[in-house]
Design a protein around this motif. Structure first.
Motif, short mmCIF file in Angstrom:
data_model
loop_
_atom_site.label_atom_id
_atom_site.label_comp_id
_atom_site.label_asym_id
_atom_site.label_seq_id
_atom_site.Cartn_x
_atom_site.Cartn_y
_atom_site.Cartn_z
N TYR A 1 2.86 7.98 -130.97
CA TYR A 1 2.07 9.15 -130.59
C TYR A 1 2.85 10.22 -129.84
N MET B 1 -6.78 -0.50 -121.14
CA MET B 1 -7.61 0.72 -121.04
C MET B 1 -8.30 0.78 -119.68
N ILE C 1 -3.28 12.53 -126.96
CA ILE C 1 -1.96 12.38 -126.32
C ILE C 1 -1.90 13.24 -125.06
N PHE D 1 2.46 3.59 -126.57
CA PHE D 1 1.57 3.00 -127.57
C PHE D 1 2.37 2.40 -128.72
N VAL E 1 -8.77 8.89 -125.00
CA VAL E 1 -7.40 8.36 -125.13
C VAL E 1 -7.45 7.02 -125.84
N SER E 2 -8.59 6.36 -125.78
CA SER E 2 -8.69 5.02 -126.39
C SER E 2 -8.38 5.05 -127.88
N VAL E 3 -8.52 6.25 -128.54
CA VAL E 3 -8.20 6.30 -129.98
C VAL E 3 -6.72 5.98 -130.18
N LEU E 4 -5.90 6.23 -129.14
CA LEU E 4 -4.46 5.94 -129.27
C LEU E 4 -4.20 4.45 -129.22
N PHE E 5 -4.98 3.74 -128.42
CA PHE E 5 -4.83 2.29 -128.36
C PHE E 5 -5.33 1.65 -129.65
N LEU F 1 -9.21 4.59 -118.25
CA LEU F 1 -9.86 5.25 -119.39
C LEU F 1 -11.22 4.66 -119.67
N LEU G 1 2.06 5.91 -120.24
CA LEU G 1 1.49 5.07 -121.32
C LEU G 1 2.44 5.08 -122.52
N ASP H 1 1.41 -0.73 -124.72
CA ASP H 1 0.57 -1.52 -125.61
C ASP H 1 1.34 -1.84 -126.90
N PHE I 1 -5.58 13.14 -132.38
CA PHE I 1 -4.54 12.34 -131.74
C PHE I 1 -3.73 13.17 -130.77
N LYS J 1 -4.33 14.11 -123.27
CA LYS J 1 -5.16 13.44 -122.24
C LYS J 1 -4.42 12.25 -121.66
N SER J 2 -3.71 11.50 -122.53
CA SER J 2 -3.01 10.31 -122.03
C SER J 2 -1.89 10.69 -121.07
N THR K 1 -5.85 -5.09 -125.12
CA THR K 1 -5.89 -3.61 -125.11
C THR K 1 -7.02 -3.11 -124.23
#
Lengths: 222, 829
Positions: free
Chosen positions: A96, A52, B283, A92, B372-376, A57, A90, A167, B279, B285-286, A48
């Motif tokens: 989301y 990123m 999203i 996930f 955005v890393s919170v989504l990963f 990111l 992207l 991911d 979230f 932002k992603s 992951t």
């Protein structure tokens, strides 16, 4: 085939309680246009984190990531956002979707922010294509997990990106939906000619990709 | 993103967040509504007074000569440059044939009255009739009702019979505010048959002038004549403004509190909104929306909503004020003209923009923290409102602009600044209280109790949110307690009954040769009546230590009344039993032949006067100086005879004087004064209970409005506090769900909630109580001039009310995991 990504000597370290945690160590690889690559590895191996870095990111501690020959470390945050907006999709594990938008609105949204015209018809077409035309006016909470992920994929491909970074997109799905979603991603990557990077634990899925990169404890296993 | 696409996005977001927006902005809307109403009320009253000050005065200039008419030569000279009407005012008793009587202020008018404005009389031609027909009278509606009068009835003033020919609805020249004003009009010929020449009548000759030519000035001999008081329209507007200043000030301070508290509430709610929508923002932002675009979206939404709220609240306020005007404000004798004024609307909009920059923008800036890393990783970030040097400078600048603008617009800028100072001090206190909390909790280690451990961990995890909640709750409860104390104190004052030993009547204007007859009449009414008779003269203060008083005492001084206008003065051989001497010595009746003065110690304190200082009086045209010999504690509230100034009888008994008396009857209900006022027609009486009730009635109406506004602020406070509490509840849904899955019972979660609430609640209640007690003491003693008392009921009622709101909010915000339904919680979306 031209290179889409080029990762040179990527290292990623975190500071935790004064200790250096080495997440990625000396990563080197290239991704070609319209190539499908699976990234596998155990939990905590850095999959992951790698995704990123590739989506811009996060910054590597050392090394460079070239996207279409543009070095992520040398371009502004604004430019990186612009690249992500126009060229990177992207997907996930947790889907989301925007919770208060319908399936159709979720798919339309990237086209709207990319100023793509006729977004409604295009979104309708994609949803019909993936078999969710009848669910287009449903909110995410009204869809099943598989349906939500299909909408997420529709959203990711809607603006014709050059690559999709996914991911563990099937990580939360049952066998039938895993099949459905993975086929969808791969079929579209051929049809729309975009590259696909798939982080997954599903070995069956890796066999459908052009290449597999295995991470082991932050290294690429040769 | 093109503008049209952005606009679509903007509208869709607004539309989808309707319910959240309603909740987030309800408190700020109510506070802007209060602020708009106060602004409209203040401006309308000011405009009304300013635009009509000439009418309220009755001309361009008013000359007042107390009990002596202007010399005919001066009048002739004035008539060359001015149109003139001569009015005589005095207080007297109006009697009916069926033995009812009433004190009233009589206006004797000539054929030119009124010079400006309209007198509304029923029937309309009766004023014209009054001016020409002798022995006629116009009475106001209160007198008509109290004496049960009909047109054509006869009433008596002294021994002159007058026919009621009309009823006064309103008179234009009400510059002095007839708060207790039962009034009547008679003409000059009727007046000539009366014998009005005593102090008790509060006799006053007034000349209202209108300039024939705009540049016309008063002759210099009038300007320099110390026996003529000159008033201009601006004096009237100043006087009227002063009367309602405290009332408007109180309301504006309340509206400022409301805006600031709801501003903190807005900050809190926006923070909660961002935390819950992390979230969603990630999203966005992603998908390629930059932080700037997302901030622009939420900032523009907040700003548009605030501007809409302020505009709508202004329009609604216009409607409310016009309703208030009819039902509540008529007692101020002012007909307000409520109309849309662009500058008022812009003021409200301006303050809503300031609210945005102070409370909303810094919170929305924390959007930068969402990655955005919170989504990963599928994990929430504990958002914190981080104050950078730049943001602190920004907030401080806008806060200063807010305070500065509010002070400038306020009727009392200095006091408003003091209020803001207190407000900021309290804010800072609660802000640092949260920091101290964290430090203390950081030091607590090795706790065995699981609930306490989880509680402390939660408190530390949501430290940024907790500090906002502590501030919100602290400020909210402080204001609630403050309003409660204020209300209870004012209410107590209003409900205080007339003191036990207070007299039933004041009799004024008793002449030396009428003393025996007066005493005889009182005995005849009630042989056991207790009466006190004292001599009385009228004098004006010319100088204090040989300096003109207005040069050393400004209008803001609490004892300005003492040097302004005529003072009634008495003398006494012995110190009055109800006025203990606090400084100096009483005079020796045999030795002291020069003028000595006994003064109210409060007046001396305000005017910085000491024993040995001199005061020069103008008594019937003669200047006389005396030395202050002692200071007395005068309690005007006991309603007995209380004079700010007493002379030594060795000197004063030689001055021509008359008498006043207080009488307390054994059974006031059986008293009939008809015979007394028939035999002593020049004597005027004041019924104490009637006077007190009228004062109470006036204050009550002011108080009702103040309480209504305070109640609204209390509601805002409760909404804000309730929102603040529910924020953490919502954020902890996931954590509590996990705890439930791990085997926590509902009761365990309840215990955890109660523990976390108590560590917030208890110190806040204690500090709020201390702050509110101090502030209410300051307000009650300084602005309302009342003695402060602590009511235990107030904190008990408000704390209980707050506890109910707290428990209800906790139950509602935690209902999701108390009623365990894991499936709906676990499902994404």
């Amino acid at each position: 085939m031209k290179n889409l990504y080029k990762l040179n000597n990527i290292n990623l370290n975190y500071q935790l309680n004064g200790n250096d945690i080495k997440v990625l160590k000396n990563i080197n690889f290239e991704i070609k246009k319209n190539e499908r690559v699976a990234i596998i590895g155990e939990s905590g191996s850095g999959k992951t984190s790698l995704l990123m870095l590739m989506s811009g990111l996060e910054e590597p501690t050392t090394g460079s990531i070239l996207f279409n020959n543009e070095d992520f470390s040398k371009i502004s945050e604004k430019k990186k956002t612009e690249i992500r907006k126009k060229k990177i999709g992207l997907v996930f594990q947790q889907f989301y979707l925007i919770p208060n938008y319908t399936a159709l609105e979720n798919v339309m949204f990237p086209m709207q922010i990319n100023n793509i015209n006729d977004e409604k018809n295009k979104a309708n077409l994609i949803l019909s294509d993936i078999g969710l035309g009848h669910r287009k006016n449903n909110l995410p909470s009204e869809l099943s997990g598989g349906e939500q992920q299909r909408v997420a994929i529709a959203r990711a491909i809607s603006f014709n990106p050059e690559i999709i970074l996914a991911d563990e997109p099937t990580g939360n799905l049952d066998k039938k939906n895993t099949e459905l979603v993975s086929n969808l991603l791969l079929d579209y990557s051929y049809k729309k000619k975009f590259s696909l990077i798939l982080v997954t634990h599903n070995m069956k899925l890796t066999k459908k990709c052009d290449r597999v990169i295995e991470l082991l404890d932050g290294h690429i296993k040769v | 993103m093109t503008l049209s696409k952005y606009f679509q996005f903007f509208i869709r977001e607004l539309n989808r967040n309707k319910s959240i927006i309603t909740r987030v902005f309800s408190a700020i809307f109510i506070s802007l509504l209060i602020f708009s109403s106060v602004t409209i009320l203040n401006n309308s009253i000011e405009n009304e007074i300013k635009n009509n000050s000439s009418i309220l005065l009755g001309g361009d200039i008013e000359l007042s000569t107390k009990n002596k008419a202007l010399d005919s030569n001066i009048l002739d000279e004035l008539k060359k440059g001015f149109f003139l009407t001569n009015i005589v005012e005095f207080s007297t008793i109006i009697r009916t044939n069926d033995k009812k009587s009433k004190t009233a202020r009589i206006k004797v008018v000539d054929s030119f009255y009124p010079l400006v404005g309209n007198a509304i009389i029923d029937p309309p031609d009766s004023l014209k009739k009054l001016k020409t027909e002798p022995n006629t009278i116009l009475v106001d509606e209160t007198t008509q009702n109290n004496l049960n009068l009909k047109l054509g009835d006869k009433v008596k003033i002294q021994n002159t019979s007058l026919e009621v020919i009309g009823v006064i609805k309103s008179l234009p020249d009400i510059g002095g505010f007839f708060l207790f004003g039962d009034q009547a009009l008679i003409n000059k010929s009727s007046f000539k048959s009366l014998r009005i020449n005593n102090l008790g009548s509060f006799f006053n000759f007034k000349y209202k002038l209108i300039k024939k030519d705009n540049n016309q000035d008063l002759p210099s001999k009038i300007k320099t004549n110390e026996n003529i008081e000159i008033k201009y329209p601006e004096d009237i507007s100043q006087n009227l403004k002063k009367i309602i200043e405290n009332f408007i000030y109180f309301l504006s301070v309340i509206s400022a509190s409301a805006i600031l508290i709801s501003g903190i509430g807005l900050k809190n709610s926006l923070f909660s909104f961002l935390s819950k929508n992390q979230f969603k923002i990630a999203i966005y932002k992603s998908l390629g929306l930059s932080s700037q675009t997302i901030k622009l979206l939420y900032n523009s939404q907040t700003l548009v909503i605030l501007l809409f709220c302020s505009f709508f609240s202004y329009i609604l306020s216009l409607f409310i004020i016009s309703l208030l005007d009819h039902y509540f404000l008529s007692f101020l004798n002012i007909q307000l003209e409520t109309k849309f004024r662009l500058y008022e609307c812009l003021i409200v909009q301006f303050f809503s923009i300031l609210v945005f920059f102070i409370f909303s923008k810094p919170v929305l800036d924390s959007i930068d923290q969402i990655k955005v890393s919170v989504l990963f990783r599928n994990s929430n970030t504990n958002l914190n409102v981080n104050y950078t040097r730049k943001s602190i400078i920004e907030i401080s600048t806008f806060l200063l602009i807010f305070i500065f603008s509010f002070c400038i617009l306020s009727v009392k800028p200095q006091q408003t600044a003091i209020f803001f100072f207190f407000f900021i001090v309290v804010c800072l206190f609660y802000f640092y209280l949260s920091k101290i909390y964290i430090r203390i909790l950081d030091k607590i280690k090795n706790i065995q109790n699981l609930f306490i451990t989880i509680g402390i961990k939660n408190f530390k995890a949501y430290r940024s949110l907790n500090s906002i909640i502590i501030m919100t709750m602290g400020m909210g409860i402080t204001v609630l307690f403050f309003l409660g104390f204020l209300s209870s104190n004012i209410n107590k004052e209003l409900n205080t009954s007339i003191p036990k030993n207070a007299p039933h009547y004041f009799f004024l204007g008793i002449q030396q040769n009428e003393l025996n007859l007066f005493s005889e009449q009182i005995r005849e009414i009630d042989i056991q009546a207790k009466k006190i008779i004292v001599p009385i003269i009228s004098a004006r203060i010319e100088a204090i230590n040989n300096i003109k008083p207005k040069e050393i005492v400004d209008e803001e001084n609490k004892s300005f009344w003492f040097i302004n206008g005529e003072r009634r003065i008495s003398w006494s051989i012995t110190p009055p039993s109800n006025n203990p001497i606090v400084e100096g010595i009483w005079w020796d009746i045999d030795k002291e032949k020069k003028l000595k003065i006994s003064l109210d110690y409060k007046v001396a304190e305000d005017l910085k006067l000491n024993i040995g200082d001199s005061i020069t009086f103008n008594i019937y045209g003669n200047s006389v100086s005396g030395i202050i010999t002692n200071l007395r504690k005068v309690n005007y509230k006991d309603l007995n005879i209380n004079f700010a100034i007493l002379f030594n009888p060795g000197y004063a008994s030689n001055i021509p004087h008359e008498f006043m008396s207080t009488v307390r009857f054994k059974n006031n209900k059986l008293v009939n004064l008809t015979k007394l006022i028939t035999k002593l027609p020049t004597v005027t009486y004041v019924n104490v209970s009637e006077y007190v009730n009228k004062t109470k009635n006036f204050l009550n109406k002011l108080f009702i409005i103040s309480i209504l506004v305070s109640c609204l602020v209390i509601i805002i406070g409760l909404i804000v506090i309730s929102n603040a509490i529910s924020v953490i509840g919502h954020l902890k849904v996931y954590q509590n769900l996990v705890l439930r899955i791990l085997g926590f019972e509902s009761s365990n979660i309840f215990r955890l909630i109660i523990f976390e609430s108590l560590i917030l609640f208890v110190p806040i209640i204690i500090s709020s109580l201390i702050f509110s007690a101090i502030f209410s003491y300051f307000f009650i003693t300084n602005f309302f001039n009342l003695s402060w008392y602590f009511s235990l009921q107030v904190p008990l009622i408000i704390s209980s009310l707050f506890l109910i709101v707290l428990m209800m909010t906790l139950l509602i915000s935690n209902r999701k995991y108390i009623n365990f339904n894991a499936y709906s919680m676990l499902r994404n979306g």
